[in-house]
Design a protein around this motif. Structure first.
Motif, mmCIF file in Angstrom:
data_model
loop_
_atom_site.group_PDB
_atom_site.id
_atom_site.type_symbol
_atom_site.label_atom_id
_atom_site.label_comp_id
_atom_site.label_asym_id
_atom_site.label_seq_id
_atom_site.Cartn_x
_atom_site.Cartn_y
_atom_site.Cartn_z
ATOM 1 N N THR A 147 0.831 -1.200 0.000
ATOM 2 C CA THR A 147 0.000 0.000 0.000
ATOM 3 C C THR A 147 0.868 1.253 0.000
ATOM 4 N N GLN A 148 1.926 1.253 0.777
ATOM 5 C CA GLN A 148 2.844 2.394 0.825
ATOM 6 C C GLN A 148 3.568 2.560 -0.509
ATOM 7 N N ARG A 155 1.263 4.264 -2.887
ATOM 8 C CA ARG A 155 1.128 5.683 -2.543
ATOM 9 C C ARG A 155 2.333 6.479 -3.025
ATOM 10 N N ALA A 211 2.377 6.895 -6.816
ATOM 11 C CA ALA A 211 1.400 7.878 -7.282
ATOM 12 C C ALA A 211 1.941 9.305 -7.198
#
Length: 69
Positions: free
Chosen positions: A20-21, A24, A27
């Motif tokens: 998930t990190q 992020r 992005a």
């Protein structure tokens, strides 16, 4: 072909949290390559199952604890 250096910016024992990190951080980039390689050690069966749920199309390789594939 390039010469790059990687520096750890996030450490966790939770494989899903790490993924998930990574999403992020990716992005935030203006540009990024079409291919990204993620290498991680899954230490338990539970971790491996959780990562497979997050990355269903990923290629997983089993390596014996001594380092022999």
């Amino acid at each position: 072909m390039g010469n790059s250096r990687a520096h750890p910016v996030f450490r966790t024992s939770d494989a899903v949290e790490a993924w998930t990190q990574a999403l992020r951080l990716t992005a935030l980039l203006e540009e990024h390559d079409d291919e990204v390689i993620l290498m991680a050690d899954m230490l338990t069966d539970e971790d491996t199952r959780r990562m497979a749920a997050v990355l269903p199309d990923a290629e997983f390789c089993y390596v014996h604890p001594g380092g022999t594939p």
